[in-house]
Scaffold this motif. Structure first.
Motif, short mmCIF file in Angstrom:
data_model
loop_
_atom_site.label_atom_id
_atom_site.label_comp_id
_atom_site.label_asym_id
_atom_site.label_seq_id
_atom_site.Cartn_x
_atom_site.Cartn_y
_atom_site.Cartn_z
N LEU A 118 0.82 -1.21 0.00
CA LEU A 118 0.00 0.00 0.00
C LEU A 118 0.86 1.26 0.00
O LEU A 118 0.34 2.37 -0.16
N GLU A 119 2.16 1.06 0.22
CA GLU A 119 3.09 2.17 0.28
C GLU A 119 2.73 3.15 1.40
O GLU A 119 2.70 4.37 1.21
N ILE A 120 2.34 2.59 2.54
CA ILE A 120 2.14 3.41 3.74
C ILE A 120 2.88 2.74 4.89
O ILE A 120 3.32 1.60 4.76
N SER A 121 3.01 3.46 6.02
CA SER A 121 3.74 2.85 7.14
C SER A 121 2.84 1.85 7.85
O SER A 121 1.61 1.87 7.70
N LEU A 122 3.47 0.97 8.63
CA LEU A 122 2.69 -0.03 9.37
C LEU A 122 1.73 0.65 10.37
O LEU A 122 0.54 0.30 10.41
N PRO A 123 2.20 1.63 11.16
CA PRO A 123 1.26 2.30 12.08
C PRO A 123 0.08 2.93 11.33
O PRO A 123 -1.06 2.86 11.79
N ALA A 124 0.36 3.51 10.17
CA ALA A 124 -0.72 4.13 9.40
C ALA A 124 -1.75 3.07 8.99
O ALA A 124 -2.96 3.29 9.06
N LEU A 125 -1.24 1.89 8.61
CA LEU A 125 -2.14 0.81 8.22
C LEU A 125 -3.01 0.38 9.41
O LEU A 125 -4.23 0.24 9.28
N LEU A 126 -2.35 0.21 10.57
CA LEU A 126 -3.09 -0.25 11.74
C LEU A 126 -4.18 0.76 12.12
O LEU A 126 -5.33 0.40 12.41
N TYR A 127 -3.82 2.04 12.04
CA TYR A 127 -4.77 3.10 12.36
C TYR A 127 -5.98 3.05 11.42
O TYR A 127 -7.14 3.09 11.83
N LYS A 128 -5.67 2.92 10.12
CA LYS A 128 -6.75 2.92 9.12
C LYS A 128 -7.63 1.68 9.25
O LYS A 128 -8.84 1.74 9.06
N MET A 129 -7.00 0.53 9.58
CA MET A 129 -7.80 -0.70 9.74
C MET A 129 -8.81 -0.52 10.87
O MET A 129 -9.96 -0.95 10.76
N LYS A 130 -8.35 0.15 11.94
CA LYS A 130 -9.23 0.39 13.07
C LYS A 130 -10.36 1.33 12.65
O LYS A 130 -11.54 1.07 12.89
N GLU A 131 -9.96 2.39 11.91
CA GLU A 131 -10.93 3.39 11.47
C GLU A 131 -12.03 2.78 10.59
O GLU A 131 -13.21 3.07 10.72
N TYR A 132 -11.63 1.87 9.69
CA TYR A 132 -12.60 1.28 8.77
C TYR A 132 -13.19 -0.02 9.31
O TYR A 132 -13.94 -0.70 8.60
N GLY A 133 -12.79 -0.39 10.53
CA GLY A 133 -13.31 -1.62 11.11
C GLY A 133 -12.89 -2.86 10.37
O GLY A 133 -13.68 -3.80 10.20
N LEU A 134 -11.66 -2.87 9.88
CA LEU A 134 -11.19 -4.03 9.12
C LEU A 134 -10.38 -4.96 10.02
O LEU A 134 -9.62 -4.51 10.86
N THR A 135 -10.57 -6.25 9.79
CA THR A 135 -9.70 -7.21 10.48
C THR A 135 -8.95 -7.98 9.41
O THR A 135 -9.38 -8.01 8.24
N SER A 136 -7.85 -8.60 9.80
CA SER A 136 -7.11 -9.32 8.77
C SER A 136 -7.38 -10.79 8.86
O SER A 136 -7.68 -11.33 9.89
#
Ligand SMILES: Nc1ncnc2c1ncn2[C@@H]1O[C@H](COP(=O)(O)OP(=O)(O)OP(=O)(O)O)[C@@H](O)[C@H]1O
Ligand SMILES: [Mg+2]
Length: 467
Positions: A449-467
């Motif tokens: 995604l070309e973003i940092s890991l913290p940014a990904l974690l934050y966005k996953m939380k924001e969009y309610g995504l789980t892996s």
């Protein structure tokens, strides 16, 4: 048998004579001696040495000029001296050995050097040089085997095309080359010309869709002085320019109807009439036409004359899309890596990681070989490794083969035109695709995604995504 010559560069007389003595004892070898860098370089320049043994520190404390094997290597390589260079040093030091091998030394010897060691190192260097030469030869043979006038391919479909080119190259019959964009229509057309008896006459290419209709006629057939307002002098047309050779009519489907009639006449009469002229000129030109469009369909739509269609559709070469000849993908990748390694210096990429290869093999290549070439060129610029990685490939390549479970197949239909809302939706979608592709590995997903890991974690939380 000619003796193998070995140059010994060392500032110490005792070492020079010891090594010269060793070399003389070895059958078929002959030593030469130099006491410093300049003398060594001058001898190396003017003689063909099989091996050069060079001391690491030359003249560190004595009167003579200073120098090191590093400088010798750099200058010798810059001058294209091809001998096997072996560096000697007072003691075994790993970082020195690494340093000189990076600069192109084939081996490293720590003093004191025994006869057996020297003999072993020379033989090993010769063995390697032989393998290297054989490898290059083999690669060239592979290249020649799978290439026909710069067309790289090994698939049976393309092999059939090579055979057709061989068969029809010398006839004057019009050839129509069709295929999706970027499949190599122009390349095949050039191969037809440059392998034919016409190869010494010109190959002239014209893009029928690229020239305004009112200029195209005079481009093709030429004009006489005064034929129209701007015609201050007469001008030869492309048909005449191609006299004796081949005229390549690219995008023939774009040829305006008015010119289709005129082209048909040329094909039947073998003569042209320049704009504003009342005389005709005989032309001996082979026509190769290409199109990415379905000419039959254009005929049905009334955009292409049926009589011209039959006239040029005598011998058709259909180039299959790249996704239907996957055998060619690997070969083309190797070819383009080699090509762009030469251009994008000092990169030395040796291949593609297995994961990246999987992405390249699975992709559908709508832009065919041209797209593949662009992807490889881009990856070579971006990569920080010696093999191309998944993250060096455009995201579009791996998001298209989305696992079905992510809902990747459904189309994205915006409910409103709000960029803000839609951007979020798109972001959330890209994140789920990346997570699906990496089987939930967030570090890898963040890279895709070309973003940092913290940014990904934050966005996953924001969009309610789980892996
Ligand atoms: N088999 C091949 N081997 C090596 N290079 C190829 C091959 N096929 C295509 N290429 C390269 O891909 C690019 C596109 O090829 P070309 O221009 O011949 O395609 P085209 O079918 O005429 O495309 P378009 O319809 O867009 O005009 C060129 O740079 C060409 O050198
Ligand atoms: Mg083309």
């Amino acid at each position: 048998m000619r003796k193998k010559r070995v140059l010994i560069i060392d500032d110490e007389y005792e070492i020079r004579s010891l090594l010269a003595n060793y070399i003389q004892r070895m059958e078929g070898y002959e030593p030469s001696l130099a006491k410093d860098l300049e003398e060594g370089l001058s001898l190396a320049r003017n003689n063909e040495f099989e091996h050069i043994l060079c001391d690491y520190y030359l003249n560190p404390d004595s009167e003579g000029p200073e120098g090191t094997a590093v400088e010798f290597l750099q200058r010798a390589k810059a001058e294209g001296i091809g001998s096997n260079i072996i560096v000697m040093s007072g003691k075994a030091e790993v970082d020195k050995a690494v340093e000189v091998t990076k600069l192109g030394a084939v081996d490293y010897l720590a003093k004191p050097i025994t006869f057996a060691q020297l003999e072993f190192v020379l033989k090993r260097a010769e063995e390697r040089a032989k393998l290297y030469r054989e490898n290059i030869q083999l690669k060239q043979q592979v290249e020649e085997k799978y290439s026909f006038s710069n067309i790289i391919a090994r698939s049976p479909q393309m092999e059939r095309i090579f055979n057709v080119i061989e068969k029809v190259k010398d006839y004057k019959t019009t050839v129509l080359v069709t295929g999706e964009s970027g499949t190599g229509k122009e390349l095949v057309s050039r191969a037809l010309h440059f392998n034919s008896i016409r190869k010494h006459a010109p190959f002239v290419a014209v893009n029928c869709g690229g020239i305004p209709e009112n200029l195209l006629e005079s481009e093709l057939f030429g004009h006489v002085k005064g034929a129209f307002t701007d015609a201050v002098r007469s001008k030869k047309g492309l048909f005449e320019e191609a006299q004796g050779g081949t005229l390549f009519l690219d995008e023939i489907g774009e040829l305006p109807l008015s010119l289709q009639v005129k082209l048909l006449r040329v094909l039947q009469e073998h003569e042209i009439r320049p704009v504003g002229d009342n005389k005709t000129i005989k032309v001996d030109v082979r026509i190769v036409a290409a199109t990415a469009r379905d000419l039959g369909e254009l005929v049905r739509q009334g955009k292409f004359r049926e009589d011209l269609y039959y006239r040029i559709n005598v011998l058709t070469i259909v180039i299959p899309p790249l996704r239907e000849r996957k055998e060619d993908i690997r070969l083309l990748i190797d070819h383009f890596i080699k090509k762009y390694n030469k251009v994008i210096k000092p990169k030395k990429v040796v291949g593609v990681s297995p994961e990246a290869m999987q992405v390249l093999m699975n992709y559908k290549w709508p832009g065919n070989v041209r797209e593949l070439e662009n992807v490889i060129e881009r990856a070579l610029v971006l990569t920080e490794h010696d093999t191309i990685q998944v993250e060096d490939l455009p995201v579009s390549l791996h998001s298209l083969d989305v696992p079905a479970s992510t809902g990747g197949q459904e189309e994205f239909i915006p409910e409103s035109l709000s960029i803000k809302k839609n951007a979020k939706k798109m972001e959330s979608k890209l994140i789920s695709i990346a997570l699906a592709k990496t089987k939930g590995n967030k570090t890898q997903a963040a890279q895709l995604l070309e973003i940092s890991l913290p940014a990904l974690l934050y966005k996953m939380k924001e969009y309610g995504l789980t892996s």
